[in-house]
Design an enzyme around this catalytic site. Structure first.
Site, PDB file in Angstrom:
ATOM      1  N   ASN A  67       2.619 -15.098  80.500  1.00 41.65           N
ATOM      2  CA  ASN A  67       2.629 -13.636  80.291  1.00 41.65           C
ATOM      3  C   ASN A  67       1.634 -13.208  79.218  1.00 41.65           C
ATOM      4  OD1 ASN A  67       4.502 -13.101  82.293  1.00 41.65           O
ATOM      5  ND2 ASN A  67       6.248 -13.401  80.920  1.00 41.65           N
TER       6      ASN A  67
ATOM      7  N   TYR B 196      11.308 -28.786  74.558  1.00 45.97           N
ATOM      8  CA  TYR B 196      10.401 -28.222  73.549  1.00 45.97           C
ATOM      9  C   TYR B 196       9.029 -28.880  73.650  1.00 45.97           C
ATOM     10  CZ  TYR B 196       8.852 -26.750  68.844  1.00 45.97           C
ATOM     11  OH  TYR B 196       8.168 -26.214  67.775  1.00 45.97           O
TER      12      TYR B 196
ATOM     13  N   THR C 164      16.607 -16.443  67.541  1.00 44.79           N
ATOM     14  CA  THR C 164      16.758 -17.131  66.250  1.00 44.79           C
ATOM     15  C   THR C 164      16.228 -16.292  65.091  1.00 44.79           C
ATOM     16  OG1 THR C 164      14.666 -18.264  66.655  1.00 44.79           O
ATOM     17  CG2 THR C 164      16.684 -19.473  67.172  1.00 44.79           C
TER      18      THR C 164
HETATM   19  P1  NAD Z   1      11.944 -19.360  64.480  1.00 38.83           P
HETATM   20  O1  NAD Z   1      13.025 -19.832  65.385  1.00 38.83           O
HETATM   21  O2  NAD Z   1      12.326 -18.837  63.143  1.00 38.83           O
HETATM   22  O3  NAD Z   1      11.083 -18.227  65.194  1.00 38.83           O
HETATM   23  C1  NAD Z   1      10.928 -18.095  66.563  1.00 38.83           C
HETATM   24  C2  NAD Z   1      11.046 -16.626  66.923  1.00 38.83           C
HETATM   25  O4  NAD Z   1      10.842 -16.475  68.341  1.00 38.83           O
HETATM   26  C3  NAD Z   1      12.430 -16.061  66.613  1.00 38.83           C
HETATM   27  O5  NAD Z   1      12.313 -14.834  65.938  1.00 38.83           O
HETATM   28  C4  NAD Z   1      13.067 -15.893  67.986  1.00 38.83           C
HETATM   29  O6  NAD Z   1      14.051 -14.887  68.030  1.00 38.83           O
HETATM   30  C5  NAD Z   1      11.848 -15.606  68.850  1.00 38.83           C
HETATM   31  N1  NAD Z   1      12.042 -15.909  70.280  1.00 38.83           N
HETATM   32  C6  NAD Z   1      12.564 -17.037  70.823  1.00 38.83           C
HETATM   33  N2  NAD Z   1      12.578 -16.947  72.163  1.00 38.83           N
HETATM   34  C7  NAD Z   1      12.041 -15.742  72.476  1.00 38.83           C
HETATM   35  C8  NAD Z   1      11.802 -15.074  73.698  1.00 38.83           C
HETATM   36  N3  NAD Z   1      12.120 -15.616  74.887  1.00 38.83           N
HETATM   37  N4  NAD Z   1      11.263 -13.826  73.656  1.00 38.83           N
HETATM   38  C9  NAD Z   1      10.949 -13.250  72.461  1.00 38.83           C
HETATM   39  N5  NAD Z   1      11.155 -13.840  71.273  1.00 38.83           N
HETATM   40  C10 NAD Z   1      11.698 -15.069  71.283  1.00 38.83           C
HETATM   41  O7  NAD Z   1      10.906 -20.551  64.341  1.00 38.83           O
HETATM   42  P2  NAD Z   1       9.591 -20.686  63.449  1.00 38.83           P
HETATM   43  O8  NAD Z   1       9.755 -21.861  62.591  1.00 38.83           O
HETATM   44  O9  NAD Z   1       9.222 -19.386  62.843  1.00 38.83           O
HETATM   45  O10 NAD Z   1       8.522 -21.074  64.578  1.00 38.83           O
HETATM   46  C11 NAD Z   1       7.588 -20.138  65.088  1.00 38.83           C
HETATM   47  C12 NAD Z   1       6.651 -20.833  66.060  1.00 38.83           C
HETATM   48  O11 NAD Z   1       5.941 -21.869  65.389  1.00 38.83           O
HETATM   49  C13 NAD Z   1       7.374 -21.492  67.246  1.00 38.83           C
HETATM   50  O12 NAD Z   1       6.603 -21.298  68.404  1.00 38.83           O
HETATM   51  C14 NAD Z   1       7.399 -22.954  66.867  1.00 38.83           C
HETATM   52  O13 NAD Z   1       7.413 -23.772  68.005  1.00 38.83           O
HETATM   53  C15 NAD Z   1       6.104 -23.091  66.078  1.00 38.83           C
HETATM   54  N6  NAD Z   1       6.207 -24.230  65.139  1.00 38.83           N
HETATM   55  C16 NAD Z   1       6.955 -24.121  63.988  1.00 38.83           C
HETATM   56  C17 NAD Z   1       7.055 -25.216  63.134  1.00 38.83           C
HETATM   57  C18 NAD Z   1       7.840 -25.153  61.853  1.00 38.83           C
HETATM   58  O14 NAD Z   1       7.946 -26.168  61.165  1.00 38.83           O
HETATM   59  N7  NAD Z   1       8.378 -24.041  61.442  1.00 38.83           N
HETATM   60  C19 NAD Z   1       6.414 -26.424  63.460  1.00 38.83           C
HETATM   61  C20 NAD Z   1       5.691 -26.488  64.651  1.00 38.83           C
HETATM   62  C21 NAD Z   1       5.581 -25.388  65.470  1.00 38.83           C
END
Ligand code: NAD
Ligand code: UDP
Length: 314
Positions: free
Chosen positions: A102, A148, A40
């Site tokens: 990991n 999730y 993403t």
């Molecule tokens: P996002 O989707 O923009 O970022 C997630 C990133 O993780 C992406 O760059 C994606 O390519 C990478 N990724 C996914 N699966 C992967 C894998 N198997 N190996 C390596 N990279 C992988 O989302 P975000 O909003 O930036 O969220 C970042 C983190 O914060 C997440 O863990 C999310 O659960 C947590 N979070 C975000 C929010 C929010 O409102 N933005 C709220 C609660 C928790």
């Protein structure tokens, strides 16, 4: 030879939150390794960092182990929008659970401090309002959001077991809805959806009656909270809520976005997705006390900056 403060790994570093975090950490003279599989996230989000001597971009899938010498790990890798995490739910669970194993194994081996980006989703559709860290949550373990929610809950379990069993230095942040520039325009989350719809003159899609609530935190405030948590004394593991306690209904959010963009979009109602939480608001007293942190950006200001970003990429 250049000397950097710390070597820091950010998993999911090319995503929305990760790219802002990498930017801050690099600006503070750290040696930053950004790891991402670009599911993403995208290289574009970190393109402006690529020519810095203290920034490295690594294409890697966190489901596979990796050995790196680092001082700190921010574990953010995981799709965060319902549309993206439900696209391949088995992979979402693997990323959360195997990714945590990991990264915790790595932290144990190289004695790195490790922070988990957990989520308000661990509270599910909450029966307690606002949500305190002591609340155990109300999650449907077999629903569409479970890949999730339960993946993140299991990751928290792993963090605390590695801490108790192996003495790993952990931090767990429960992040509430965060928004800002570099959100993926098509990720289906409410702020990006509404802004894109408003700017394109398309109908604003209210799921259900639009009276469900969320509390929206601007990205810069959230990143500050994550960094304060990492820097906090070692006896403070969390979990700690990070989010903005100002609560709005989804309909109010839509009205504000329409007003701020000057759009003529109409509202349409669409079915509420299953297990969609009715209300959500963080109790942030713990973060205020232990991290001296509170979000400072009002919704209107944060939305203004986000709208400017989306106008720029259109
Ligand atoms: P996002 O989707 O923009 O970022 C997630 C990133 O993780 C992406 O760059 C994606 O390519 C990478 N990724 C996914 N699966 C992967 C894998 N198997 N190996 C390596 N990279 C992988 O989302 P975000 O909003 O930036 O969220 C970042 C983190 O914060 C997440 O863990 C999310 O659960 C947590 N979070 C975000 C929010 C929010 O409102 N933005 C709220 C609660 C928790
Ligand atoms: N939502 C909506 N219209 C949209 C996208 C989302 O009404 O186009 C609602 C969704 O049903 C939820 C809230 O907005 O109640 C927040 O959704 P999002 O996917 O951003 O995050 P969630 O907090 O549900 O994980």
């Amino acid at each position: 030879m250049l000397h950097w403060q710390k070597r820091i790994l950010v998993t999911g570093g090319a995503g929305f939150l990760g790219s802002h975090l990498c930017e801050r950490l690099a600006a503070e003279e750290n040696d930053v390794i950004c790891l991402d599989n670009f599911f993403t996230g995208s290289k574009r989000n970190v393109a402006h960092l690529l020519d810095k001597p203290n920034f490295e971009l690594l294409r890697h899938d966190l489901v596979q182990p990796i050995l790196l010498e680092v001082d700190e790990i921010y574990n953010l890798a995981c799709p965060a929008s319902p549309v993206h995490y439900q696209y391949n739910p088995v992979k979402t669970v693997k990323t959360s659970v195997m990714g945590a194993i990991n990264m915790l194994g790595l932290a144990k081996r190289v004695k790195a401090k490790i922070l988990q980006a957990s989520t308000s989703e661990v509270y599910g559709d909450p029966r307690e309002h606002p949500q305190r860290e002591a609340y155990w949550g109300h999650v449907n373990p077999i629903g569409r959001r479970a890949c999730y929610d339960e993946g993140k809950r299991c990751a928290e379990t792993l963090f605390f077991d590695y801490h108790r069993q192996n003495g790993v230095n952990i931090r767990v942040a429960r992040i509430f809805n965060t928004y800002g520039p570099r959100m993926h325009p098509n990720d289906g989350r409410v702020v990006s959806n509404f802004i894109m719809q408003a700017l394109n003159g398309k109908p604003i899609t209210l799921y259900g009656d639009g009276l469900q609530t969320r509390s929206f935190c601007f990205v810069d405030d959230l990143i500050e909270g994550l960094m304060r948590l990492m820097a906090a004394p070692d006896d403070f593991t969390g979990p700690v809520n990070l989010g903005n306690p100002d609560e709005f209904s989804i309909k109010e959010l839509a009205e504000r976005i329409v007003r701020l963009t000057g759009s003529s979009s109409m509202f349409v109602h669409e079915p509420l997705p299953s297990d969609d939480p009715l209300q959500r608001r963080p109790d942030i007293r713990l973060a205020m006390e232990r991290l001296d942190w509170r979000p400072g950006t009002p919704l209107e200001d944060g939305l203004g900056k986000t709208i400017r970003y989306f106008r720029g990429i259109l």
